[in-house]
Design a protein around this motif. Sequence first.
Motif, short mmCIF file in Angstrom:
data_model
loop_
_atom_site.label_atom_id
_atom_site.label_comp_id
_atom_site.label_asym_id
_atom_site.label_seq_id
_atom_site.Cartn_x
_atom_site.Cartn_y
_atom_site.Cartn_z
N ARG A 176 -46.60 16.36 -39.42
CA ARG A 176 -45.86 16.01 -38.19
C ARG A 176 -44.36 16.23 -38.36
O ARG A 176 -43.69 16.67 -37.43
N GLU A 177 -43.86 15.95 -39.57
CA GLU A 177 -42.44 16.20 -39.81
C GLU A 177 -42.12 17.69 -39.71
O GLU A 177 -41.08 18.08 -39.18
N ARG A 178 -43.02 18.53 -40.27
CA ARG A 178 -42.80 19.99 -40.16
C ARG A 178 -42.81 20.41 -38.70
O ARG A 178 -41.95 21.20 -38.26
N THR A 179 -43.78 19.90 -37.95
CA THR A 179 -43.83 20.24 -36.51
C THR A 179 -42.57 19.78 -35.80
O THR A 179 -42.00 20.50 -34.97
N ILE A 180 -42.12 18.57 -36.16
CA ILE A 180 -40.90 18.04 -35.54
C ILE A 180 -39.70 18.91 -35.90
O ILE A 180 -38.84 19.21 -35.05
N ALA A 181 -39.63 19.35 -37.19
CA ALA A 181 -38.50 20.20 -37.61
C ALA A 181 -38.52 21.52 -36.86
O ALA A 181 -37.46 22.02 -36.42
N GLU A 182 -39.73 22.13 -36.72
CA GLU A 182 -39.82 23.38 -35.96
C GLU A 182 -39.40 23.17 -34.50
O GLU A 182 -38.68 24.00 -33.92
N ASN A 183 -39.86 22.10 -33.94
CA ASN A 183 -39.46 21.81 -32.55
C ASN A 183 -37.95 21.60 -32.44
O ASN A 183 -37.32 22.06 -31.48
N GLU A 184 -37.37 20.90 -33.42
CA GLU A 184 -35.91 20.71 -33.40
C GLU A 184 -35.18 22.03 -33.52
O GLU A 184 -34.17 22.26 -32.83
N LEU A 227 -30.76 25.47 -27.08
CA LEU A 227 -29.50 24.86 -26.68
C LEU A 227 -28.33 25.81 -26.90
O LEU A 227 -27.41 25.86 -26.07
N ALA A 228 -28.38 26.57 -28.01
CA ALA A 228 -27.29 27.54 -28.25
C ALA A 228 -27.27 28.60 -27.16
O ALA A 228 -26.19 28.99 -26.67
N ARG A 229 -28.46 29.12 -26.80
CA ARG A 229 -28.52 30.13 -25.75
C ARG A 229 -28.00 29.57 -24.42
O ARG A 229 -27.21 30.22 -23.72
N ARG A 230 -28.40 28.38 -24.10
CA ARG A 230 -27.94 27.78 -22.84
C ARG A 230 -26.45 27.46 -22.90
O ARG A 230 -25.75 27.54 -21.88
N GLU A 231 -25.97 27.11 -24.11
CA GLU A 231 -24.53 26.85 -24.24
C GLU A 231 -23.73 28.14 -24.01
O GLU A 231 -22.66 28.11 -23.40
N GLU A 232 -24.28 29.28 -24.51
CA GLU A 232 -23.60 30.57 -24.25
C GLU A 232 -23.56 30.84 -22.75
O GLU A 232 -22.50 31.26 -22.21
N GLN A 233 -24.68 30.63 -22.09
CA GLN A 233 -24.68 30.82 -20.64
C GLN A 233 -23.71 29.85 -19.96
O GLN A 233 -23.02 30.22 -19.00
N LEU A 234 -23.62 28.67 -20.49
CA LEU A 234 -22.71 27.69 -19.91
C LEU A 234 -21.26 28.11 -20.07
O LEU A 234 -20.44 27.95 -19.15
N VAL A 235 -20.92 28.71 -21.24
CA VAL A 235 -19.54 29.18 -21.46
C VAL A 235 -19.19 30.29 -20.48
O VAL A 235 -18.10 30.31 -19.89
N GLU A 236 -20.14 31.23 -20.32
CA GLU A 236 -19.90 32.31 -19.37
C GLU A 236 -19.72 31.77 -17.95
O GLU A 236 -18.81 32.17 -17.22
N GLN A 237 -20.56 30.85 -17.58
CA GLN A 237 -20.47 30.29 -16.24
C GLN A 237 -19.16 29.51 -16.06
O GLN A 237 -18.54 29.56 -14.99
N ARG A 238 -18.74 28.80 -17.14
CA ARG A 238 -17.46 28.09 -17.05
C ARG A 238 -16.29 29.05 -16.88
O ARG A 238 -15.35 28.76 -16.12
N GLY A 239 -16.31 30.23 -17.59
CA GLY A 239 -15.24 31.22 -17.40
C GLY A 239 -15.19 31.72 -15.98
O GLY A 239 -14.12 31.83 -15.36
#
Length: 400
Positions: free
Chosen positions: A207-215, A222-234
Amino acid sequence: MADITRRLGWRHLRGAPTAHIRHHRSGKLAHDGPGLSFWYRSLTAALSEVPVDDRELAMTFHARTADFQDVAVQATVTYRISDPAVAAARLDFSIDPDTGGWRGAPLEQLGTLLTETAQQHALDVLARTPLSAALVDGVASVRERVAAGLSAEPRPPATGIEVVAVRVVALRPEPEVERALRTPAREQIQQEADRATYERRAVAVERERTIAENELASKIELARREEQLVEQRGTNTRREAEESAAADKVRADAEASRTVRLAEAEAARSVKLAEAEAARAVKLAEAEASRAVKLAEAEADKQVRLGDAEARRTERLAEAEAARAVRLARAEAEAAREVGEARAQAQAAWLRVHAEVDVATLHALTGTRLAENLPHIDSVTVSPDVLTGLLARLGAGGRE
């Protein structure tokens, strides 16, 4: 125990519903039955009280199994006395006619009889049973054997006793043997627990391995959405800057137009105010001139009236001052005259008094007045020469 009451040599017995009372008087049965109440004389009465209720007899004894292991047996036998007459004839249930207490211990005799009989049958069955079988099926087998043995035993029915039930509460080996018997089961339980622990740990690791993969997947998303968020903010920032510039231009144009209108309105207001101020100044000047003329006329009239009133007041004050001066002069002259007359009278009286006094008294008074007017003297030093002269003069004066 029956309740016995004393009344003038007689006794009254009141029995309980669960107690069978037998009363013999002079060798004959007078009363027989449960819950009786009657009068009797203690010297001629023989009383017996047999309990007929169900009674519990707890017993604990030790036995030895076929493999020579000691076990402890805990059992309970429920019995009752079904034939009180037989029981009273076989055992001593007689009671004291005065106190109502048993003379002997019949219930202890019954308990001993039942305990030994039950113990005999239990020892017989356990002596042919191994310890392991006794611990598994021993309770039922001992209960059945004891119940059957007590039912088949001739002594209890012959004593009027009926066995109602037999219960075997526990069958326990010695503490060391019991711990030894518990060890395999405990080891097996511990192994089960360890296996469950290992399985739980394996499941937890998975379960810890599954949790780590999910994290990790969540971080990538989150990184991909943050990139989109930076572009949208500009994009939003640029749009906000353009809209802000347009709004500033509109505000500047509106401010300039408002300033022009305010300046024109201020100029028109200033012209109107100047005209109104000029008209007000003219009116004020005319009003001030008219007031000055009126004040001058009023001041002249007041000065005339004040001059006349001041002259009259000055004349009255001069007359009053002259009259006061004349009264003061007269009063001073009268006072001076009276003071002079009083001094003259006092001097005349003083002279008359001194004219009648001798010369020595006058000399003493003169010395007294002189001493009053002299300055203060702290100390006086009299030399021997002066003292001799004064004594000589006093002596000469005394001879004369």
